[in-house]
Design a protein around this motif. Structure first.
Motif, PDB file in Angstrom:
ATOM      1  N   GLN A 152       0.814  -1.222   0.000  1.00  0.00           N
ATOM      2  CA  GLN A 152       0.000   0.000   0.000  1.00  0.00           C
ATOM      3  C   GLN A 152       0.845   1.270   0.000  1.00  0.00           C
ATOM      4  O   GLN A 152       0.434   2.290  -0.559  1.00  0.00           O
ATOM      5  CB  GLN A 152      -0.909   0.014   1.232  1.00  0.00           C
ATOM      6  N   THR A 153       2.028   1.220   0.605  1.00  0.00           N
ATOM      7  CA  THR A 153       2.787   2.450   0.836  1.00  0.00           C
ATOM      8  C   THR A 153       4.046   2.602  -0.012  1.00  0.00           C
ATOM      9  O   THR A 153       4.547   3.716  -0.162  1.00  0.00           O
ATOM     10  CB  THR A 153       3.197   2.546   2.319  1.00  0.00           C
ATOM     11  N   SER A 154       4.581   1.501  -0.537  1.00  0.00           N
ATOM     12  CA  SER A 154       5.815   1.524  -1.338  1.00  0.00           C
ATOM     13  C   SER A 154       6.923   2.354  -0.676  1.00  0.00           C
ATOM     14  O   SER A 154       7.365   3.375  -1.222  1.00  0.00           O
ATOM     15  CB  SER A 154       5.527   2.076  -2.741  1.00  0.00           C
ATOM     16  N   PRO A 155       7.390   1.942   0.494  1.00  0.00           N
ATOM     17  CA  PRO A 155       8.416   2.722   1.197  1.00  0.00           C
ATOM     18  C   PRO A 155       9.777   2.620   0.509  1.00  0.00           C
ATOM     19  O   PRO A 155       9.997   1.768  -0.352  1.00  0.00           O
ATOM     20  CB  PRO A 155       8.451   2.059   2.575  1.00  0.00           C
ATOM     21  N   ASP A 156      10.687   3.473   0.934  1.00  0.00           N
ATOM     22  CA  ASP A 156      12.065   3.410   0.436  1.00  0.00           C
ATOM     23  C   ASP A 156      12.869   2.353   1.177  1.00  0.00           C
ATOM     24  O   ASP A 156      13.795   1.764   0.617  1.00  0.00           O
ATOM     25  CB  ASP A 156      12.747   4.777   0.607  1.00  0.00           C
ATOM     26  N   VAL A 157      12.536   2.136   2.448  1.00  0.00           N
ATOM     27  CA  VAL A 157      13.251   1.171   3.294  1.00  0.00           C
ATOM     28  C   VAL A 157      12.254   0.512   4.243  1.00  0.00           C
ATOM     29  O   VAL A 157      11.311   1.161   4.709  1.00  0.00           O
ATOM     30  CB  VAL A 157      14.368   1.857   4.119  1.00  0.00           C
ATOM     31  N   ILE A 158      12.480  -0.772   4.534  1.00  0.00           N
ATOM     32  CA  ILE A 158      11.692  -1.494   5.532  1.00  0.00           C
ATOM     33  C   ILE A 158      12.576  -1.759   6.743  1.00  0.00           C
ATOM     34  O   ILE A 158      13.664  -2.339   6.600  1.00  0.00           O
ATOM     35  CB  ILE A 158      11.172  -2.832   4.973  1.00  0.00           C
TER      36      ILE A 158
END
Length: 214
Positions: free
Chosen positions: A44-50
């Motif tokens: 849902q968010t497509s982050p740069d880092v997890i």
């Protein structure tokens, strides 16, 4: 602003990390308390880092890393955990983690690691590195028996690999050697091919095991 998803089963830990990262101007776009929820939040968010804890009930960190890899989700994962035993560290790196830090890090160390991964680099806690080097050099290949035979690296590729091992991004390596970023990407791609590695972290592990890096 770098965008991050925090995956940890402890609510208080997630809230604490969120508060610290917001002070450091890193945007926390989602949270999850286990791997299955994390996959949905990441989609849902497509982050740069997890940011990922390893020991969680139900769907743990290793499971999450394997699912991300199986789904070709190429978002860098920074393991943030209290556990530093060799088997767990190597398991996380084999599964695709690009960074590994312990929860006793400072905010500055954490934000530096997040930005390094977002920029294409890798980072493993210095407190773990020396012990890992001994384990890697004394044991079988960290990539397993299926890894391809190591082909010789050119002098430039070895120079690039040394900076990759120090956590430099492609852009930072390009600045050091006065190269185009695309040229560095080509060098990194060739390094992965020659070492039979699937990503930068595994390339560093492979190179350490083979004695290519000191």
């Amino acid at each position: 602003m770098t965008r991050v998803v925090i995956v940890d089963d402890q609510t208080l830990i997630r809230q604490g990390i969120r508060g610290l990262l917001e002070v450091a101007e890193i945007d926390v776009v989602g949270e999850a308390d286990d791997g299955r929820t994390a996959l949905a939040v990441v989609a849902q968010t497509s982050p740069d880092v997890i940011l990922l804890d390893l020991r969680m009930p139900r769907f743990d960190g290793i499971w999450t890393l394997e699912q991300l890899r199986a789904g070709d989700i190429d978002i860098p994962v920074l393991v943030l955990t209290t556990f530093d035993d060799d088997e767990l560290v190597l398991g996380a790196l084999r599964a695709g983690a690009r960074g590994y830090l312990l929860k006793d890090v400072t905010l500055n160390q954490l934000t530096r690691a997040i930005r390094a991964l977002a920029d294409g680099g890798t980072l493993i806690a210095p407190s773990i590195t020396d012990r890992m080097l001994r384990a890697i050099r004394s044991g079988p290949s960290p990539l397993g028996p299926e890894a391809a035979s190591v082909q010789s690296l050119t002098e430039r590729e070895q120079e690039v690999l040394r900076l990759v091992a120090r956590g430099y991004s492609n852009r930072e390596i390009a600045e050091v050697f006065f190269l185009a970023e695309g040229t560095v990407k080509n060098h990194v791609s060739m390094i992965l091919t020659k070492l039979g590695a699937r990503d930068r972290t595994n390339a560093v592990l492979r190179a350490l095991h083979e004695g290519i890096l000191d």
